[in-house]
Design a protein around this motif. Structure first.
Motif, PDB file in Angstrom:
ATOM      1  N   ARG A 149       0.921  -1.072  -0.005  1.00 43.53           N
ATOM      2  CA  ARG A 149      -0.037   0.064   0.066  1.00 43.53           C
ATOM      3  C   ARG A 149       0.826   1.146   0.027  1.00 43.53           C
ATOM      4  NH1 ARG A 149      -4.652  -0.149   4.480  1.00 43.53           N
ATOM      5  NH2 ARG A 149      -5.116   1.812   3.613  1.00 43.53           N
ATOM      6  N   SER A 150       2.142   1.289  -0.437  1.00 49.71           N
ATOM      7  CA  SER A 150       2.966   2.262  -0.444  1.00 49.71           C
ATOM      8  C   SER A 150       2.877   3.006  -1.940  1.00 49.71           C
ATOM      9  CB  SER A 150       4.246   1.857  -0.161  1.00 49.71           C
ATOM     10  OG  SER A 150       4.806   0.845  -1.303  1.00 49.71           O
ATOM     11  N   ALA A 151       3.314   4.086  -2.101  1.00 47.92           N
ATOM     12  CA  ALA A 151       3.471   4.944  -3.229  1.00 47.92           C
ATOM     13  C   ALA A 151       4.501   3.959  -4.234  1.00 47.92           C
ATOM     14  CB  ALA A 151       4.237   6.354  -2.999  1.00 47.92           C
ATOM     15  N   PHE A 152       5.508   3.306  -3.627  1.00 43.11           N
ATOM     16  CA  PHE A 152       6.225   2.411  -4.447  1.00 43.11           C
ATOM     17  C   PHE A 152       5.372   1.711  -5.370  1.00 43.11           C
ATOM     18  CE2 PHE A 152       9.163  -0.705  -5.413  1.00 43.11           C
ATOM     19  CZ  PHE A 152      10.521   0.076  -5.736  1.00 43.11           C
ATOM     20  N   ALA A 153       4.620   0.705  -4.621  1.00 46.01           N
ATOM     21  CA  ALA A 153       3.715  -0.274  -5.334  1.00 46.01           C
ATOM     22  C   ALA A 153       2.701   0.127  -6.193  1.00 46.01           C
ATOM     23  CB  ALA A 153       3.184  -1.112  -4.087  1.00 46.01           C
ATOM     24  N   GLU A 154       2.195   1.603  -5.796  1.00 48.44           N
ATOM     25  CA  GLU A 154       1.202   2.098  -6.830  1.00 48.44           C
ATOM     26  C   GLU A 154       1.534   2.572  -8.123  1.00 48.44           C
ATOM     27  OE1 GLU A 154      -2.905   3.119  -7.140  1.00 48.44           O
ATOM     28  OE2 GLU A 154      -1.700   2.118  -5.298  1.00 48.44           O
ATOM     29  N   THR A 155       2.836   2.845  -8.141  1.00 48.12           N
ATOM     30  CA  THR A 155       3.739   3.303  -9.416  1.00 48.12           C
ATOM     31  C   THR A 155       3.564   1.805 -10.146  1.00 48.12           C
ATOM     32  OG1 THR A 155       4.942   4.852  -8.478  1.00 48.12           O
ATOM     33  CG2 THR A 155       5.561   4.161 -10.594  1.00 48.12           C
ATOM     34  N   PHE A 156       3.837   0.702  -9.579  1.00 42.51           N
ATOM     35  CA  PHE A 156       3.980  -0.687 -10.273  1.00 42.51           C
ATOM     36  C   PHE A 156       2.476  -0.780 -10.824  1.00 42.51           C
ATOM     37  CE2 PHE A 156       8.106  -0.854  -8.358  1.00 42.51           C
ATOM     38  CZ  PHE A 156       8.777  -1.119  -9.408  1.00 42.51           C
ATOM     39  N   ARG A 157       1.384  -0.488  -9.987  1.00 40.40           N
ATOM     40  CA  ARG A 157       0.085  -0.900 -10.404  1.00 40.40           C
ATOM     41  C   ARG A 157      -0.277   0.022 -11.535  1.00 40.40           C
ATOM     42  NH1 ARG A 157      -0.340  -0.720  -4.667  1.00 40.40           N
ATOM     43  NH2 ARG A 157      -0.968  -2.784  -3.876  1.00 40.40           N
ATOM     44  N   ASN A 158       0.232   1.095 -11.607  1.00 38.57           N
ATOM     45  CA  ASN A 158      -0.031   2.097 -12.824  1.00 38.57           C
ATOM     46  C   ASN A 158       0.498   1.727 -13.872  1.00 38.57           C
ATOM     47  OD1 ASN A 158      -1.178   4.358 -14.290  1.00 38.57           O
ATOM     48  ND2 ASN A 158       0.870   5.535 -13.786  1.00 38.57           N
ATOM     49  N   ALA A 159       1.815   1.022 -13.959  1.00 35.64           N
ATOM     50  CA  ALA A 159       2.414   0.458 -15.046  1.00 35.64           C
ATOM     51  C   ALA A 159       1.758  -0.662 -15.730  1.00 35.64           C
ATOM     52  CB  ALA A 159       3.932   0.021 -14.579  1.00 35.64           C
TER      53      ALA A 159
END
Length: 789
Positions: free
Chosen positions: A551-561
């Motif tokens: 639930r971090s911003a790090f993981a959110e960027t990969f979800r966007n990818a």
């Protein structure tokens, strides 16, 4: 069979880039202010450094004291000694003041002050405190003097040298300027001794006034001597000219009376007499002709026409006779009328009348003879006067040339006399002005001893230091901003590359210092390359951040990818996604591992292939180290799917670059990636997995990634935040249109989230990332584990 169906352009077209990002030729005030805020600390550091330097300068600088005096240039001071004051205008006044300023700055006046105060022996003047540059220069001169030989100067030469040096140093510390548009000149002197400053300033003012008096005296003295010489010469010449005039007049017989020659006076008198004689002759001729005409008529006619004007002399006898003649004639007519013509009385009266007529005729004849004599005398006198005039006029014509010479000599004598008298007046005036003791200047402000130093000025020095620090810091900050050629914002990706930005990946850990980087680069082994992303966290932990912090911003960027891949790639087909970067050490292996882990954790069959054969990194995820890998499969040493390891937690399949032997087959890595074996491997992977994530080598230094590009469906391009040059990436993608067409998006890796906000506009999305944190839960990944079997 190549199932890759590349899209022409999967990035964001330039047409949808915000207008403010496309604008050129205008100043973006938001970005400008953001740059100012971003570099404020740097500028403040420069200001602080310059203020410290200013304080150090104030502590070590020698205080300088300034004494000042004011001199008024006033021509009215000498008006009582001048007969006619010299008219002045603004231009003449400006010239006088400019001349006074130059006189005060002159070396001659400086030498007079040096002699008056004996400054050639004053050490404060001769050896003032020197600046560091002057000290070094003097030291070099002294060292060079050791290698030059010369005779010692005499004492007189040394004394003259000290005198000239003192005068030159005086001129360096002297400041002379006009006060506004007035007739006042301000003179100031700067030196380290306050008492000496006041003394020198007063001495300068006194020397200037004395110089003015001496200049006036010397000028009048020289003028007097010159005028005396001219007067002696003019007096002699004037006397000689006057004597020559008298001598020439005497020799030429040009006697003069009442300013005229005697012959000229005689001629004038004779001309006057001639005019009178001519008038008399004309009058006598008129009277004679009148009486002669009467006599020519005979006695009877003469009696009838004997009407003589009373002005014609004394003719009373004729008038009485004519009266009697008329009375007798009247009686005769009366008697004749009464008694007839034959009457005796009538005859007697006629006889008496004839007698009277004879008497009248005789008187007229006598008068005519008398007037004829007068006429002859007048005519004779007129002829005599004419003869006299002709004689004197002849003499005057002979003296004409002599008279012209005489007049020229008289003019010369008169001019010399007038010139002598003029010079005599000027000589007397110069003699009187020579002793006049007042100059055309006076001191209106006496120089006092300064109570405080004039320099260095503490407030001005500190303010100037702050301003210089601000200028230098601003210039350096501007230099850094102009040097900024990297990716900082998602808008930079869109404007520079024309592709979609998939988001930011925060920096994990801290950036290593350059010194530590150099040491690690020197002693690092080939099997375990160092990663600049983190200096403390192992690669195994970095590769599973997306699982440890979902639930971090790090993981959110990969979800966007992942969402971009699902939307832009064909559905219901397995997808080969390459992870590439332009330069090494941009964190693409960490990105590829986390992206593949996210896909596997979502339930998709995912294979992660390490295609960076020259610099493999994914092998660190597997414990223990693998024995076979991609190289062995491509070279035929092993068969598919040998070498694949599966993580039990995320079910991620990993194919390392090579086994423990490395790439020792002798094949080139680019040939292996472009070989039919690689195409067959990718095809087998498509049949077995939903996603195939391929970690490619850096595109700029080697061609391995370009060789594999035809086999990929899409490319996730990784750039390092604040490090990767934007022009390098743009030129690389422009030169490789096949890769550029397959780019799904760009990820900004190793982003310093604290610094990111400083690069954003005030209304940019980056300014609100702190508010995004309500959706994120940051987890500690320091104790996470990642194993593969």
């Amino acid at each position: 069979m190549n199932r890759a169906a590349p899209m022409k352009q999967r990035g964001v077209p330039l047409s949808i880039v915000p207008r403010e990002e496309q604008a050129d030729g205008f100043i973006d005030l938001d970005r400008l202010f953001a740059a100012i805020v971003r570099r404020a600390r740097l500028v403040a550091a420069f200001v602080a450094v310059f203020i410290v330097l200013g304080v150090a300068y104030l502590l070590f600088a020698t205080p300088i004291y300034t004494a000042m005096t004011s001199i008024l240039l006033d021509d009215n001071l000498s008006k009582y000694a001048e007969e006619e004051p010299t008219p002045t205008n603004s231009q003449l006044l400006d010239n006088q003041i400019a001349s006074a300023v130059e006189i005060l700055k002159s070396g001659e006046l400086a030498l007079r002050v040096v002699d008056a105060l004996n400054l050639s022996e004053n050490e404060t003047i001769l050896n003032p405190p020197q600046s560091p540059v002057a000290i070094v220069k003097g030291w070099l001169q002294s060292v060079s003097g050791l290698f030059t030989s010369g005779r010692a100067a005499s004492e007189e030469v040394q004394r003259r040298g000290r005198r000239l040096k003192a005068a030159a140093l005086l001129q360096q510390g002297l400041y002379v300027e006009r006060v506004a548009r007035s007739s006042v000149v301000a003179l100031s002197y700067r030196v380290s001794d306050p008492q000496l400053a006041a003394t020198v300033t007063r001495a300068y003012a006194e020397a200037y006034l004395t110089d003015q008096l001496n200049a006036n005296f010397e000028a009048t003295e020289r003028a007097t001597v010159w005028l005396q010489e001219r007067l002696d010469d003019l007096r002699q010449r004037s006397q000689a000219a006057a004597l020559e005039v008298e001598r020439f007049r005497s020799e030429s017989g040009l006697t003069a009376a009442r300013g005229e020659l005697m012959s000229e006076q005689q001629l004038a008198d004779l001309n006057s007499q001639l005019i009178v004689a001519q008038a008399d002759t004309a009058s006598a001729s008129a009277r004679y002709n009148q009486y002669k005409s009467i006599i020519d008529q005979g006695p009877e006619g003469a009696v009838k026409n004997a009407t003589i004007s009373p002005k014609e002399g004394d003719n009373s006898v004729i008038r009485e006779l004519r009266t009697r003649y008329i009375a007798i004639g009247k009686r005769e007519r009366e008697v004749a009328q009464n008694f007839g013509d034959d009457h005796p009385q009538a005859v007697s009266l006629r006889s008496e009348q004839e007698d009277i007529a004879r008497q009248i005729f005789q008187e007229l004849s006598q008068l005519t003879a008398s007037y004829r004599n007068e006429y002859e005398v007048a005519r004779s006198r007129e002829a005599s006067l004419r003869q006299s005039i002709e004689g004197i006029a002849g003499k005057n014509s002979d003296a004409s040339s002599s008279l012209v010479q005489l007049r020229a000599m008289e003019q010369k004598a008169a001019a010399l006399k007038a010139l002598y008298e003029s010079y005599l007046g000027r000589y007397e005036q110069a003699t009187q002005q020579r002793s006049f003791p007042i100059a055309k200047a006076r001191v209106i402000s006496e120089a006092g001893v300064p109570v405080g130093p004039s320099s260095p000025k503490k407030t001005m020095t500190l303010a100037l230091s702050a301003v210089l620090g601000l200028i230098v810091g601003g210039a350096y900050a501007a230099f850094l901003e102009f040097r900024e050629r990297t990716f900082r914002l998602e808008g930079d990706v869109r404007s520079a590359l024309g592709h979609r930005s998939l988001g930011y990946l925060p920096l994990i850990g801290s950036r290593p210092k350059k010194t530590a980087q150099l040491l690690r680069a020197r002693f690092a082994s080939d099997r375990q390359p160092q990663h600049r992303v983190d200096d403390t966290i192992p690669f195994q932990r970095l590769s599973r951040i997306v699982l440890d912090a979902p639930r971090s911003a790090f993981a959110e960027t990969f979800r966007n990818a992942k969402l971009a891949c699902d939307h832009m790639l064909p559905a219901n087909e397995s997808r080969v996604i390459a992870v590439a970067s332009a330069l090494p050490d941009e964190g693409k292996s960490v990105v590829a591992a986390n992206f593949a882990a996210l896909l596997a954790a979502s339930g998709k069959r995912t294979l992660l292939i390490d295609a960076d054969i020259r610099k493999p990194g994914l092998a660190q995820m597997i414990t223990p180290a693998p024995r076979t890998g991609l190289v062995e499969i491509l070279t035929g040493v092993a068969t598919w799917p040998a070498g694949i390891k599966v993580d039990q937690r995320s079910k991620l399949a990993i194919l390392p670059a090579s086994g423990g032997t490395g790439n020792d087959s002798g094949h080139q890595s680019n040939e292996l990636l472009a070989s039919p074996a690689m195409a067959a491997l990718v095809e087998n992977a498509r049949n077995s997995f939903d996603y195939v994530v391929v970690d490619l080598a850096a595109l700029a230094p080697i061609v391995d990634g370009k060789a594999f590009a035809p086999l990929a469906d899409g490319v996730l391009f990784i750039v390092e935040w604040g490090k990767t040059p934007s022009r390098l990436v743009r030129d690389l993608l422009n030169s490789e249109p096949q890769i550029d067409a397959k780019v799904l998006g760009v990820i900004l890796n190793k982003t310093d989230m604290k610094e990111l906000e400083k690069y954003s506009d005030f209304d940019g999305a980056e300014k609100y990332r702190n508010r995004y944190g309500k959706y994120y839960v940051e987890q500690d990944i320091s104790e996470s584990r990642y194993t593969a079997a």
